[in-house]
Scaffold this motif. Structure first.
Motif, PDB file in Angstrom:
ATOM      1  N   VAL A 239      69.420  43.317  56.976  1.00 47.99           N
ATOM      2  CA  VAL A 239      70.834  43.662  57.177  1.00 47.99           C
ATOM      3  C   VAL A 239      70.962  45.077  57.753  1.00 47.99           C
ATOM      4  CG1 VAL A 239      73.117  43.827  56.108  1.00 47.99           C
ATOM      5  CG2 VAL A 239      71.481  42.153  55.257  1.00 47.99           C
TER       6      VAL A 239
ATOM      7  N   THR B  93      73.124  46.824  65.212  1.00 52.98           N
ATOM      8  CA  THR B  93      73.319  46.598  63.776  1.00 52.98           C
ATOM      9  C   THR B  93      73.434  47.925  63.032  1.00 52.98           C
ATOM     10  OG1 THR B  93      72.036  44.589  63.943  1.00 52.98           O
ATOM     11  CG2 THR B  93      72.217  45.531  61.752  1.00 52.98           C
ATOM     12  N   THR B 124      77.266  38.410  60.307  1.00 56.66           N
ATOM     13  CA  THR B 124      76.510  39.582  59.854  1.00 56.66           C
ATOM     14  C   THR B 124      77.424  40.758  59.497  1.00 56.66           C
ATOM     15  OG1 THR B 124      74.653  38.821  61.167  1.00 56.66           O
ATOM     16  CG2 THR B 124      74.583  41.110  60.507  1.00 56.66           C
ATOM     17  N   GLU B 127      77.868  40.808  55.789  1.00 53.81           N
ATOM     18  CA  GLU B 127      76.713  41.367  55.078  1.00 53.81           C
ATOM     19  C   GLU B 127      76.634  42.884  55.272  1.00 53.81           C
ATOM     20  OE1 GLU B 127      73.708  38.923  56.865  1.00 53.81           O
ATOM     21  OE2 GLU B 127      74.797  37.150  56.178  1.00 53.81           O
ATOM     22  N   GLU B 128      76.820  43.324  56.515  1.00 52.09           N
ATOM     23  CA  GLU B 128      76.707  44.758  56.826  1.00 52.09           C
ATOM     24  C   GLU B 128      77.689  45.614  56.029  1.00 52.09           C
ATOM     25  OE1 GLU B 128      77.033  45.634  60.999  1.00 52.09           O
ATOM     26  OE2 GLU B 128      75.486  44.192  61.523  1.00 52.09           O
TER      27      GLU B 128
END
Lengths: 381, 381
Positions: A239, B93, B124, B127-128
């Motif tokens: 992540v 990310t 994502t 989650e991040e």
């Protein structure tokens, strides 16, 4: 903007020198001499996938890096790798956070898990455990003073950053299931300290930066006994950054392999080279500090299994103190030497952390300026 | 352990194929053909320092990467780079988290800042913004339904992941000082979508992975207007990983440079190559889906300033739906096709996200299995 000269070799009589960071450029010369054996060539079509090994728990770990890590630890004898999971990280910085995250998650409580380290500690631990304001864990400072109930994580750095001492856990709670430890062995390598035994703990962190000096690669690894901990660390890294640079991994694999191959050589042993350089720097530093108000820690000798003889410690940082009532970080700053304040490491104004791993010319300027401070003080008297 | 074949080209009649991740290995063939021009050679003594450019706000950014990024955006015309700070990250990310962190910190309040994205959104993001349980920000889900007061951050992905649509902000609060936006332009490149105008927003994220397919390098960048935001993002990355792999940076710089040089070539234009490949895949997919219970979005044509003509969109993911009342991710799993559940993207069980960027043989197997599902259903009737 103030000109900070830390990247090239030039006359620097007037420049600020930055010994706050532990930028390990001291070793460049060695790698220059080693020549083409460490050169990597990467084609445009190489290393494109996110995946390195889909059958590995840590699927973003390049198999050749895993192999090089195991072989190097085997040759140096500083850490056990059998029956452990290797987790690769973007430096041990990312891994330390992954480990704190994993242990906190597995503690399973609703209250944040306490995180402590014995002072003086690596100041970055404070930042790492506070900057995202996580509800999962809480920085509780000096482990010597820690007496809270409940789950906690002790960060043990040995040899210690900043003061180079050999460390064990200080929170004494044997058989406490809630007591977890992360061992940071960034400096447990034979150029810095005698390898007295093979470390064998639950979570052990290592970093490429401080072994060979390749800080720019941002490669670290953890040796982890427990599968669930390793799994949660991997999930954190997924992540956080979806894995770790493949280019850095294949390059560090190659360099670690050469390190291992040459570590029994009489002429090319990196650890021998590193030890001699560090010894020389420490001796010159102790010479300047001698008969002054400055202080440096003394380290006991130890029998090094790697070198097969009794040796001294030459830490990567000097934990410089002063007998005077003064703010040493400011005194040094006035001499255009940037260092890390002792207070940031849970210590006092009379101590600073100074990198011993700068390029040679920067180190020489540091010694000159320190000698100059000593001279000024003696004239004051 | 189940054998997952996603890394080499073999007969895979029985293997599970993983189209859950957007692993962009489709482009390997192109880079193989381009040959030595993208090859990088790194010596053992290169790139050792933490520092790339001590006079840059983002001191761990390699100057040649900064240059390559500016030149490429200039040539493609998809984003303005003038008067902006470039922040490099371990993939976009890490940068997305750095940006959320920076904006939350600068909001300065005691309550967590809300983070939203219009559904269907990149799973994502959830989650991040939740995994570290930060007290600084809070994932509030679908931007279409967001009506909380106070500071918030909207994540706008355009073309959108997972459904390929062109997006703008949906939380309509003009002149609201507390409204902040992060634009994720991972897919705003001419092989995926017409470049209709040059983007010019406060924070724009890009990733090397989805442009050229080099996901393993973990390189992303942010173009940031505000100096304080850029500074806080850099601070986040320093504590998170002390910078970004230099090896990946110099390699991506070289590849982006070749990309820019060849992007006007008649025979070697990567974007032309990528567009043709994506067009071919999308046409074959639409052919299978035709006259079935499966659905795919339709995209409007647009005039592409880069190609100088009107073009269709060929997104990097297919947002596959079904008219039946069924759990599509499970239906596909039974056919040994891994995809991302629509529910994870804030949508429903009847939708999944499927990567269009796998290697050719994996894509072909996907089409076969999809055609087989269609056939089974028609026999059922």
């Amino acid at each position: 903007m103030v000109k900070v000269e830390n990247t090239k070799s030039i006359a620097m009589s007037d420049s600020i020198i930055n010994l706050d960071h532990g930028d390990p450029t001291a070793y460049e010369e060695y790698w220059r001499k080693i020549g083409d054996r460490c050169t990597v060539t990467i084609r445009g079509c190489d290393l494109m996938s996110y995946f390195s090994d889909v059958n590995n728990l840590c699927w973003f770990l390049e198999p050749e890096l895993a192999e090089a890590i195991k072989e190097l630890h085997g040759a140096v004898g500083n850490a056990a790798t059998e029956d452990r999971y290797i987790v690769v990280g973007t430096g041990s910085t990312q891994l330390c956070q992954a480990a704190v995250h994993a242990l906190s998650l597995l503690a399973g409580g609703t209250e944040p898990v306490s995180v402590v380290a014995a002072a003086p500690y690596y100041s970055t631990y404070v930042e790492e455990t506070t900057y995202v304001r996580s509800g999962m864990y809480k920085w509780e400072g000096d482990a010597w003073r820690f007496d809270k109930k409940g789950p906690f994580i002790e960060l043990v750095t040995s040899p210690n950053n900043p003061d180079g001492t050999i460390r064990e856990t200080v929170v004494n709670r044997p058989d406490d299931e809630e007591a977890k430890v992360i061992h940071d062995f960034a400096y447990y390598w034979p150029h810095y300290t005698p390898i007295t035994h093979c470390q064998d703990h639950d979570i052990m962190l290592f970093t490429f930066s401080k072994i060979t000096g390749h800080a720019g690669s941002r490669i670290g690894w953890a040796l982890v006994k427990d599968k669930e901990v390793a799994k949660k660390m991997v999930e954190y890294i997924i992540v956080n950054s979806i894995g770790v640079s493949k280019e850095s991994q294949v390059r560090s694999a190659k360099i670690l392999k050469v390190l291992k191959e040459t570590c029994t050589s009489e002429t090319e042993n990196f650890f021998e080279y590193g030890r001699e350089m560090m010894k020389n720097r420490w001796e010159r530093l102790r010479e300047v500090v001698k008969e002054s108000d400055f202080t440096l820690p003394k380290y006991p000798e130890g029998y090094c299994n790697f070198f097969g003889k009794t040796l001294e410690s030459y830490p990567a940082f000097a934990w410089l103190g002063t007998k005077e009532e003064t703010d040493l970080v400011n005194d040094l700053r006035r001499q255009k030497v940037m260092s890390r304040a002792g207070e940031r490491c849970g210590s006092d104004k009379k101590h600073v952390r100074v990198s011993m791993l700068s390029r040679e010319d920067v180190f020489n300027v540091f010694l000159e300026r320190l000698a100059n401070m000593k001279l000024i003080k003696s004239i004051d008297l």
